[in-house]
Design a protein around this motif. Structure first.
Motif, PDB file in Angstrom:
ATOM      1  N   ARG A 141      30.951  26.494  42.877  1.00  0.00           N
ATOM      2  CA  ARG A 141      31.010  27.865  42.729  1.00  0.00           C
ATOM      3  C   ARG A 141      32.350  28.575  42.980  1.00  0.00           C
ATOM      4  NH1 ARG A 141      25.876  30.373  43.010  1.00  0.00           N
ATOM      5  NH2 ARG A 141      24.326  28.809  43.329  1.00  0.00           N
ATOM      6  N   GLN A 144      34.145  27.657  39.844  1.00  0.00           N
ATOM      7  CA  GLN A 144      33.634  28.468  38.624  1.00  0.00           C
ATOM      8  C   GLN A 144      34.521  30.194  38.817  1.00  0.00           C
ATOM      9  OE1 GLN A 144      29.841  30.066  39.048  1.00  0.00           O
ATOM     10  NE2 GLN A 144      29.734  30.796  37.019  1.00  0.00           N
ATOM     11  N   ILE A 145      34.927  30.396  40.026  1.00  0.00           N
ATOM     12  CA  ILE A 145      35.798  31.559  40.231  1.00  0.00           C
ATOM     13  C   ILE A 145      37.027  31.286  39.855  1.00  0.00           C
ATOM     14  CG2 ILE A 145      36.472  33.166  41.760  1.00  0.00           C
ATOM     15  CD1 ILE A 145      33.914  32.845  43.231  1.00  0.00           C
ATOM     16  N   LEU A 148      37.854  31.664  36.096  1.00  0.00           N
ATOM     17  CA  LEU A 148      37.881  32.818  35.184  1.00  0.00           C
ATOM     18  C   LEU A 148      39.346  33.365  34.941  1.00  0.00           C
ATOM     19  CD1 LEU A 148      35.438  34.748  37.764  1.00  0.00           C
ATOM     20  CD2 LEU A 148      34.799  33.690  35.552  1.00  0.00           C
ATOM     21  N   ILE A 154      34.880  37.564  33.648  1.00  0.00           N
ATOM     22  CA  ILE A 154      34.841  38.556  35.157  1.00  0.00           C
ATOM     23  C   ILE A 154      33.300  39.110  34.697  1.00  0.00           C
ATOM     24  CG2 ILE A 154      35.182  40.277  36.495  1.00  0.00           C
ATOM     25  CD1 ILE A 154      37.032  38.092  37.139  1.00  0.00           C
ATOM     26  N   TYR A 157      30.589  36.389  34.506  1.00  0.00           N
ATOM     27  CA  TYR A 157      30.214  35.994  36.069  1.00  0.00           C
ATOM     28  C   TYR A 157      29.324  37.299  36.744  1.00  0.00           C
ATOM     29  CZ  TYR A 157      31.032  34.745  40.831  1.00  0.00           C
ATOM     30  OH  TYR A 157      30.757  34.110  42.166  1.00  0.00           O
ATOM     31  N   SER A 163      24.778  34.284  40.192  1.00  0.00           N
ATOM     32  CA  SER A 163      26.099  34.556  40.809  1.00  0.00           C
ATOM     33  C   SER A 163      25.872  35.188  42.171  1.00  0.00           C
ATOM     34  CB  SER A 163      27.038  35.503  40.170  1.00  0.00           C
ATOM     35  OG  SER A 163      27.358  34.777  38.829  1.00  0.00           O
ATOM     36  N   THR A 166      28.902  39.170  43.998  1.00  0.00           N
ATOM     37  CA  THR A 166      29.647  39.556  43.247  1.00  0.00           C
ATOM     38  C   THR A 166      30.525  40.740  43.542  1.00  0.00           C
ATOM     39  OG1 THR A 166      28.209  41.123  41.835  1.00  0.00           O
ATOM     40  CG2 THR A 166      28.608  38.486  41.224  1.00  0.00           C
ATOM     41  N   GLN A 319      39.916  37.243  41.622  1.00  0.00           N
ATOM     42  CA  GLN A 319      39.316  35.847  41.784  1.00  0.00           C
ATOM     43  C   GLN A 319      39.141  35.897  43.239  1.00  0.00           C
ATOM     44  OE1 GLN A 319      42.322  33.651  39.519  1.00  0.00           O
ATOM     45  NE2 GLN A 319      40.656  32.865  38.382  1.00  0.00           N
ATOM     46  N   LEU A 322      36.328  37.797  44.561  1.00  0.00           N
ATOM     47  CA  LEU A 322      35.090  37.260  44.165  1.00  0.00           C
ATOM     48  C   LEU A 322      34.694  36.034  45.401  1.00  0.00           C
ATOM     49  CD1 LEU A 322      34.949  37.358  40.340  1.00  0.00           C
ATOM     50  CD2 LEU A 322      33.646  38.746  42.005  1.00  0.00           C
ATOM     51  N   ARG A 323      36.004  35.372  45.349  1.00  0.00           N
ATOM     52  CA  ARG A 323      35.868  34.174  46.348  1.00  0.00           C
ATOM     53  C   ARG A 323      35.778  34.437  47.917  1.00  0.00           C
ATOM     54  NH1 ARG A 323      41.586  31.652  47.806  1.00  0.00           N
ATOM     55  NH2 ARG A 323      41.031  29.438  48.400  1.00  0.00           N
TER      56      ARG A 323
END
Length: 690
Positions: A141, A144-145, A148, A154, A157, A163, A166, A319, A322-323
């Motif tokens: 995961r 994946q981020i 982007l 984005i 996602y 997900s 988010t 990013q 989201l992380r």
């Protein structure tokens, strides 16, 4: 839980009030020649009183003073009171159930509730396996981020229901507040790691300390993920900067209470035009909501800000955001260093000295993930059908008393009274546990990975919510699990709900006299009923629809009475210069005052009240008020109190106790309070609606 549905809960955070009480528990107890020795958990424990305090000067400390002195906050807690004591007793039962389930899960039928509950708890408790796995199950995961590259990716996602966390804003399915017979797609503000916008925007010393602690926590996590110290700090600054911009566009907690202001229904086509960078067509399609014609937007100005920020914020910063959202939501299932970092920040927020034991954290996680599967095991052991029947009877006693109070009001017109009675009679009552349990058959749980189990339950919960769209309203659904020590009122369902976990001493004790039970759980029942008529709950009708059913004159009279309550609570100061926010706590304060009033009215009909005989030197009415005070006893750390006053719609406990009593002549009479006493408000300053 979010929805435009108004859900009013009785208690603080995960704690609360419940409902149960026996129908008359038998003939009134006779006065004994000698006082009965204090007995813990039965009626009133006399050892908890502090008779050096006059009841008419400070009833909270009169009723609880010795208990408060003898029960400091444990090192692993931020507050400690009757709610915590009950939760602790419940957790002892729950732990026994979970340990047994974990042992039996290996031989249980695959896919059964027993297997899932046992394996979930066992995986959460297996710290060795969690350390060994490290970031193995998180890495895909994170990758994946990291991959982007642009806004379109984005958007993809965020649109993917699989997900996790988010951020940015919230989207879900809930009842339409103005048409309670259908589910609607709802969009609302969110995305703040600190939860409350004021932590980002205020410049007082505490807010600065919270922000500093938050950055330290975030920087630590980024370093644990592999960032060099300087890069970790830079990434933390980027995330906090983005969240600060979201905070600037967010509504405050008082404004979020306004149900009319936070209901904005628009056609999907209009929302797509207004917020093109959200790519709502993609998000709705991937969520299985492509058939939606309208969406209900809670805070349009917030979505407008998100729309702008999605286009203007560098992808690299998004990013990191989201992380952070992903990792911070699952620290409980990551190696110990992550949990330790999270706890160090919690210390800043709440003042807790040591982390709670792993079994308690794992228990809460199991209840949160598989609440109704676990709940079935809990009620089998801890809640009898007889207890449920007694609770239902008490609810009906309170309902009858409430009807009398409504009809006796001198400020409400006949037309409004008629609608109010219809709403009261329309209350659906849920007690103990659901009649129909949730179906977890599609949820796969194993012992392999606590983190994978969190991901699986998050995806299942999301699918469960989105799958409601287009279906009939599920009026049997519960918003709390059976072991929960809390209660709530749901406006769009027009229902009052009391989980089994709250139907225990000191709130309800089958061994205690009616006075104590009506002052405890009776007031809880009345509290939840009153939420249907508080400053926001009153805006819905008997069917749960957001509709103005009040005459103009009645509305003005109600508002004047409510405003008086707001001013009363504004004046309360739990710490130095910290004041209670009367507007933020308005609904809960009105519910406390109304609930206690209604419970007292119902108690007066019991044989004990009519008999008037004393127990342990106290009259029935005095015991009623002592029963009320003892459910609110609590000590709390200063950090917790400051956080509570800023973010919690409930007032601190001493004011939940004394505030309603200061408006009740029945209390003055019971304890012989005279004009000029601190617990006695001047007649012109009293406010009681019901």
């Amino acid at each position: 839980m979010f929805s435009t549905v108004l859900v009013r809960r009785l208690a603080l955070a995960s704690l609360g009030l419940g409902s149960v009480a026996a129908v008359a528990a038998g003939p009134p107890a006779k006065t004994k020649a000698k006082p009965v020795p204090p007995q813990q958990g039965i009626g009133i424990n006399l050892a908890n009183l502090d008779k050096s305090v006059a009841p008419c000067e400070d009833f909270y400390h009169y009723a609880n003073g010795t208990w408060l002195k003898n029960n400091p906050v444990p090192a692993a807690e931020s507050r400690w009171g009757s709610f915590n004591e009950l939760a602790d007793r419940n957790q002892a039962i729950e732990k026994r159930i979970l340990v047994k389930a974990a042992a039996a899960a290996r031989t249980a039928k695959p896919g059964s509730n027993e297997q899932k509950v046992g394996d979930f708890y066992a995986a959460a408790m297996d710290s060795v396996a969690i350390e060994k796995a490290g970031l193995k199950y998180l890495q895909p995961r994170l990758a994946q981020i990291a991959g982007l590259k642009n806004l379109a990716e984005i958007q993809q996602y965020m649109a993917n229901p699989k997900s996790i966390s988010t951020g940015w804003y919230g989207m879900g399915v809930g009842q339409d507040s103005k048409n309670s017979t259908v589910y609607a797609v709802q969009l609302r503000q969110g995305g703040l790691g600190l939860g409350d916008r004021d932590y980002y925007l205020k410049d007082d010393a505490r807010s600065k300390a919270v922000r500093a602690g938050y950055k330290t926590y975030m920087t630590s996590v980024f370093q644990l993920l592999g960032d060099a110290p300087a890069l970790a700090a830079t990434n933390a600054d980027a995330v906090i900067g983005l969240e600060t911009k979201l905070a600037q566009a967010s509504r405050g907690r008082v404004d979020l209470r306004d149900r009319i202001k936070n209901y904005n229904k628009v056609p999907v086509a209009q929302a797509v035009q207004d917020y093109p960078n959200l790519n709502l067509p993609l998000r709705l399609k991937d969520a299985g909501l492509a058939g939606a014609q309208d969406v209900i937007i809670g805070q349009p100005e917030f979505l407008a800000a998100v729309n702008t920020l999605l286009a203007s914020t560098p992808i690299a910063d998004q990013q990191q955001y989201l992380r952070w959202n992903l990792v911070s939501d699952v620290t409980s299932a990551l190696p110990k260093a992550y949990g330790d970092a999270a706890f160090r920040f919690q210390q800043v927020l709440t003042g807790a000295k040591v982390q709670q034991p792993r079994w308690k954290r794992s228990l809460r996680a199991t209840d949160g993930a598989l609440g109704e599967a676990f709940g079935q095991l809990y009620v089998d052991e801890a809640f009898s059908p007889a207890a449920k029947a007694r609770a239902k009877q008490m609810v009906e006693n309170l309902r009858a008393a409430y009807a009398e109070r409504i009809m006796a009001t001198d400020w409400m017109s006949a037309d409004t009274k008629k609608e109010a009675i219809q709403k009261l009679n329309g209350f659906a009552v849920k007690i103990g546990y659901p009649d129909k349990w949730k179906d977890y058959s599609k949820l796969k749980i194993t012992r392999e990975s606590a983190l994978q189990n969190l991901f699986a339950t998050s995806e299942w919960r999301r699918e469960d919510n989105l799958g409601k769209f287009g279906k009939p309203i599920d009026r049997g659904e519960w918003g709390m699990t059976p072991p929960t020590v809390n209660a709530y009122y749901n406006s769009s369902m027009n229902e009052i709900v009391f989980p089994a976990g709250i139907l225990q001493p000191p709130f309800y004790d089958p061994k205690a006299d009616d006075a104590v039970n009506y002052g405890g759980v009776g007031a809880v029942i009345g509290h939840e009923m009153t939420h249907g008529f508080d400053d926001q709950g009153r805006r819905s009708d008997a069917k749960g629809n957001l509709r103005d059913w009040w005459t103009k004159e009645d509305n003005e009279k109600f508002t004047a009475k409510a405003d008086m309550v707001g001013k009363q609570y504004d004046a309360f100061t739990p710490l130095d210069s910290v004041h209670v926010n009367g507007k933020l706590t308005m609904g809960e304060n009105l519910a406390d005052i109304g609930g206690l009033t209604i419970a007292h009215q119902a108690f007066l009909k019991t044989a004990q009240a009519k008999g008037g005989q004393k127990i342990d030197g106290f009259t029935p009415e005095q015991r009623f008020f002592l029963g009320w005070a003892q459910i609110w006893r609590a000590n709390a750390r200063p950090e917790y109190v400051r956080q509570q006053v800023q973010t919690d719609p409930h007032s601190p406990e001493q004011f939940r106790t004394n505030g309603p009593l200061m408006n009740m002549p029945e209390f003055y009479e019971a304890f012989g309070c005279k004009d000029g006493s601190k617990m006695v408000r001047a007649t012109a300053d009293r406010s009681r609606i019901w």
